[in-house]
Scaffold this motif. Sequence first.
Motif, PDB file in Angstrom:
ATOM      1  N   GLN A   1       0.820  -1.219   0.000  1.00 35.98           N
ATOM      2  CA  GLN A   1       0.000   0.000   0.000  1.00 35.98           C
ATOM      3  C   GLN A   1       0.849   1.262   0.000  1.00 35.98           C
ATOM      4  O   GLN A   1       0.340   2.362   0.204  1.00 35.98           O
ATOM      5  CB  GLN A   1      -0.961  -0.012   1.189  1.00 35.98           C
ATOM      6  N   GLY A   2       2.157   1.109  -0.222  1.00 31.37           N
ATOM      7  CA  GLY A   2       3.023   2.279  -0.369  1.00 31.37           C
ATOM      8  C   GLY A   2       3.725   2.727   0.888  1.00 31.37           C
ATOM      9  O   GLY A   2       4.259   3.826   0.921  1.00 31.37           O
TER      10      GLY A   2
ATOM     11  N   CYS B   1      -0.118   9.525  13.068  1.00 30.24           N
ATOM     12  CA  CYS B   1      -0.020   8.231  12.388  1.00 30.24           C
ATOM     13  C   CYS B   1      -0.971   8.247  11.197  1.00 30.24           C
ATOM     14  O   CYS B   1      -1.857   7.410  11.065  1.00 30.24           O
ATOM     15  CB  CYS B   1      -0.362   7.108  13.372  1.00 30.24           C
ATOM     16  N   SER B   2      -0.775   9.230  10.329  1.00 30.49           N
ATOM     17  CA  SER B   2      -1.718   9.469   9.238  1.00 30.49           C
ATOM     18  C   SER B   2      -1.638   8.436   8.116  1.00 30.49           C
ATOM     19  O   SER B   2      -2.640   8.156   7.472  1.00 30.49           O
ATOM     20  CB  SER B   2      -1.517  10.873   8.673  1.00 30.49           C
ATOM     21  N   PHE B   3      -0.474   7.864   7.874  1.00 32.82           N
ATOM     22  CA  PHE B   3      -0.370   6.884   6.792  1.00 32.82           C
ATOM     23  C   PHE B   3      -0.724   5.483   7.276  1.00 32.82           C
ATOM     24  O   PHE B   3      -1.399   4.734   6.586  1.00 32.82           O
ATOM     25  CB  PHE B   3       1.037   6.892   6.185  1.00 32.82           C
ATOM     26  N   TRP B   4      -0.248   5.121   8.462  1.00 36.15           N
ATOM     27  CA  TRP B   4      -0.502   3.806   9.040  1.00 36.15           C
ATOM     28  C   TRP B   4      -0.895   4.019  10.492  1.00 36.15           C
ATOM     29  O   TRP B   4      -0.180   4.666  11.239  1.00 36.15           O
ATOM     30  CB  TRP B   4       0.758   2.944   8.926  1.00 36.15           C
ATOM     31  N   GLY B   5      -2.011   3.484  10.905  1.00 39.49           N
ATOM     32  CA  GLY B   5      -2.639   3.810  12.176  1.00 39.49           C
ATOM     33  C   GLY B   5      -1.832   3.629  13.447  1.00 39.49           C
ATOM     34  O   GLY B   5      -2.105   4.283  14.441  1.00 39.49           O
ATOM     35  N   ASP B   6      -0.797   2.770  13.436  1.00 40.87           N
ATOM     36  CA  ASP B   6      -0.031   2.545  14.662  1.00 40.87           C
ATOM     37  C   ASP B   6       1.431   2.949  14.545  1.00 40.87           C
ATOM     38  O   ASP B   6       2.250   2.612  15.387  1.00 40.87           O
ATOM     39  CB  ASP B   6      -0.117   1.079  15.093  1.00 40.87           C
ATOM     40  N   THR B   7       1.759   3.698  13.473  1.00 42.34           N
ATOM     41  CA  THR B   7       3.150   4.038  13.194  1.00 42.34           C
ATOM     42  C   THR B   7       3.247   5.508  12.781  1.00 42.34           C
ATOM     43  O   THR B   7       2.537   5.955  11.887  1.00 42.34           O
ATOM     44  CB  THR B   7       3.699   3.154  12.052  1.00 42.34           C
ATOM     45  N   GLU B   8       4.155   6.236  13.439  1.00 44.51           N
ATOM     46  CA  GLU B   8       4.310   7.665  13.125  1.00 44.51           C
ATOM     47  C   GLU B   8       4.936   7.856  11.749  1.00 44.51           C
ATOM     48  O   GLU B   8       5.892   7.181  11.374  1.00 44.51           O
ATOM     49  CB  GLU B   8       5.179   8.349  14.182  1.00 44.51           C
TER      50      GLU B   8
END
Length: 110
Positions: A37-38, A94-101
């Motif tokens: 998903q990039g 965590c805008s791109f992946w919910g649990d990762t900054e």
Amino acid sequence: MPRLLFVLAASLALTPLPGQASESALGKPYGLLIHDQGGAFFYHDGPRTNRPSCATQDRWVINVTTSAGQAMYAAVLTAVASGRKIAVHGSGACSFWGDTESVTSLQVFD
């Protein structure tokens, strides 16, 4: 009218503010993972400050669907291949992946 002002003030007071962006001191990136998903995920062995509460995983993510993200990921790959250290600056979210900054910038050092 005073009641409306009270409700407005209470709403603003309860509105969550974005978290403070985290930063890392010098460290080496490791554990690279590319997602379909990039997202380019990696860990960093340097100390980290101000990690947002959404970042339940102690890793970073770069959105490689953008040219800026591809440039940042190339810098991470360069650091891994050459054994160099990097400093990472996060978005505070965590805008791109919910649990990762998400990473906003990084710097490669000699």
